[in-house]
Design a protein around this motif. Structure first.
Motif, PDB file in Angstrom:
ATOM      1  N   GLY A  16      -4.205  -0.210  24.722  1.00 54.98           N
ATOM      2  CA  GLY A  16      -2.999  -0.087  25.528  1.00 54.98           C
ATOM      3  C   GLY A  16      -2.344   1.276  25.425  1.00 54.98           C
ATOM      4  O   GLY A  16      -2.840   2.187  24.752  1.00 54.98           O
ATOM      5  N   SER A  17      -1.196   1.389  26.094  1.00 55.91           N
ATOM      6  CA  SER A  17      -0.479   2.663  26.170  1.00 55.91           C
ATOM      7  C   SER A  17       1.002   2.466  25.883  1.00 55.91           C
ATOM      8  O   SER A  17       1.555   1.389  26.113  1.00 55.91           O
ATOM      9  N   ARG A  67      -6.007  11.784  24.185  1.00 53.96           N
ATOM     10  CA  ARG A  67      -5.358  10.488  24.399  1.00 53.96           C
ATOM     11  C   ARG A  67      -3.847  10.589  24.375  1.00 53.96           C
ATOM     12  O   ARG A  67      -3.161   9.779  24.993  1.00 53.96           O
ATOM     13  N   PHE A  68      -3.303  11.544  23.643  1.00 53.38           N
ATOM     14  CA  PHE A  68      -1.858  11.755  23.565  1.00 53.38           C
ATOM     15  C   PHE A  68      -1.527  13.055  24.300  1.00 53.38           C
ATOM     16  O   PHE A  68      -2.306  14.014  24.256  1.00 53.38           O
ATOM     17  N   THR A  69      -0.339  13.103  24.935  1.00 50.44           N
ATOM     18  CA  THR A  69       0.072  14.310  25.665  1.00 50.44           C
ATOM     19  C   THR A  69       1.541  14.571  25.394  1.00 50.44           C
ATOM     20  O   THR A  69       2.395  13.806  25.852  1.00 50.44           O
ATOM     21  N   ILE A  70       1.871  15.632  24.713  1.00 53.97           N
ATOM     22  CA  ILE A  70       3.259  15.963  24.424  1.00 53.97           C
ATOM     23  C   ILE A  70       3.832  16.785  25.572  1.00 53.97           C
ATOM     24  O   ILE A  70       3.133  17.614  26.178  1.00 53.97           O
ATOM     25  N   SER A  71       5.094  16.525  25.888  1.00 53.80           N
ATOM     26  CA  SER A  71       5.767  17.314  26.925  1.00 53.80           C
ATOM     27  C   SER A  71       7.260  17.363  26.612  1.00 53.80           C
ATOM     28  O   SER A  71       7.749  16.611  25.773  1.00 53.80           O
ATOM     29  N   ARG A  72       7.963  18.252  27.305  1.00 55.20           N
ATOM     30  CA  ARG A  72       9.389  18.373  27.069  1.00 55.20           C
ATOM     31  C   ARG A  72      10.108  18.565  28.399  1.00 55.20           C
ATOM     32  O   ARG A  72       9.539  19.117  29.341  1.00 55.20           O
ATOM     33  N   PRO A  82       3.415  10.441  25.579  1.00 49.23           N
ATOM     34  CA  PRO A  82       2.616   9.343  26.094  1.00 49.23           C
ATOM     35  C   PRO A  82       1.355   9.175  25.255  1.00 49.23           C
ATOM     36  O   PRO A  82       0.697  10.169  24.918  1.00 49.23           O
ATOM     37  N   MET A  83       1.035   7.933  24.907  1.00 43.32           N
ATOM     38  CA  MET A  83      -0.113   7.642  24.066  1.00 43.32           C
ATOM     39  C   MET A  83      -0.988   6.629  24.792  1.00 43.32           C
ATOM     40  O   MET A  83      -0.509   5.555  25.171  1.00 43.32           O
ATOM     41  N   ASN A  84      -2.245   6.978  24.978  1.00 44.54           N
ATOM     42  CA  ASN A  84      -3.185   6.110  25.671  1.00 44.54           C
ATOM     43  C   ASN A  84      -4.323   5.684  24.741  1.00 44.54           C
ATOM     44  O   ASN A  84      -4.577   6.316  23.714  1.00 44.54           O
ATOM     45  N   SER A  85      -5.013   4.641  25.136  1.00 46.32           N
ATOM     46  CA  SER A  85      -6.173   4.144  24.401  1.00 46.32           C
ATOM     47  C   SER A  85      -5.861   3.978  22.915  1.00 46.32           C
ATOM     48  O   SER A  85      -6.594   4.453  22.045  1.00 46.32           O
ATOM     49  N   LEU A  86      -4.770   3.297  22.652  1.00 48.47           N
ATOM     50  CA  LEU A  86      -4.340   3.137  21.274  1.00 48.47           C
ATOM     51  C   LEU A  86      -5.277   2.217  20.498  1.00 48.47           C
ATOM     52  O   LEU A  86      -5.744   1.205  21.019  1.00 48.47           O
ATOM     53  N   VAL A 120       5.273   1.611  15.909  1.00 49.47           N
ATOM     54  CA  VAL A 120       4.203   1.331  16.864  1.00 49.47           C
ATOM     55  C   VAL A 120       3.135   0.497  16.159  1.00 49.47           C
ATOM     56  O   VAL A 120       2.250   1.058  15.498  1.00 49.47           O
ATOM     57  N   PRO A 121       3.226  -0.830  16.269  1.00 46.78           N
ATOM     58  CA  PRO A 121       2.143  -1.664  15.751  1.00 46.78           C
ATOM     59  C   PRO A 121       1.102  -1.879  16.856  1.00 46.78           C
ATOM     60  O   PRO A 121       1.465  -2.250  17.978  1.00 46.78           O
ATOM     61  N   VAL A 122      -0.156  -1.600  16.539  1.00 48.88           N
ATOM     62  CA  VAL A 122      -1.236  -1.808  17.503  1.00 48.88           C
ATOM     63  C   VAL A 122      -2.075  -2.972  16.995  1.00 48.88           C
ATOM     64  O   VAL A 122      -2.775  -2.855  15.988  1.00 48.88           O
TER      65      VAL A 122
END
Length: 124
Positions: A16-17, A67-72, A82-86, A120-122
């Motif tokens: 998930g994301s 999988r992760f993308t930092i932005s400001r 945003p975190m994908n494919s956790l 963040v529990p996966v």
């Protein structure tokens, strides 16, 4: 006084994301490099990502690249992750922090202060 508020965490299934947000106050976001790190009792602290104050260069731990993308958004004074494919290995409390020097940003270290974090529990 510098304060940071992390949000956006929550239970997510493997694959998930989520999108984490960081709201700093007491600092001019545009003048600071901001990092995300995560922490667990078993693994300790791990730098995850950093976005520099100049040119918005971004840096990632090998474990999250692609999988992760930092932005400001300096106008809104927010930093996003945003975190994908956790995976379950991503389970941790996530924190955002100003970095003491932009030269430390590529090394994902030098965190000068942080907030309460967001969990963040996966898990399925």
């Amino acid at each position: 006084q510098v304060q940071l508020v992390e949000s956006g965490g929550g239970l997510v299934q493997p694959g998930g994301s989520l999108r984490l947000s960081c709201a700093p106050s007491g600092i001019n976001l545009a003048d600071n490099s901001i990092a995300w790190f995560r922490q667990t009792p078993e693994k300790g602290r791990e730098g995850v990502s950093c976005i520099s104050e100049n040119r918005d260069s971004t840096y990632y731990a090998d474990s999250v690249k692609g999988r992760f993308t930092i932005s400001r958004d300096n106008a809104k004074n927010l930093v996003y992750l945003p975190m994908n494919s956790l995976s379950p290995e991503a389970t941790a409390t996530y924190y955002c922090a100003p970095v003491a020097s932009q030269h430390l940003c590529p090394y994902l270290r030098g965190f000068s202060s942080w907030g309460q974090g967001t969990q963040v529990p996966v898990s399925s």
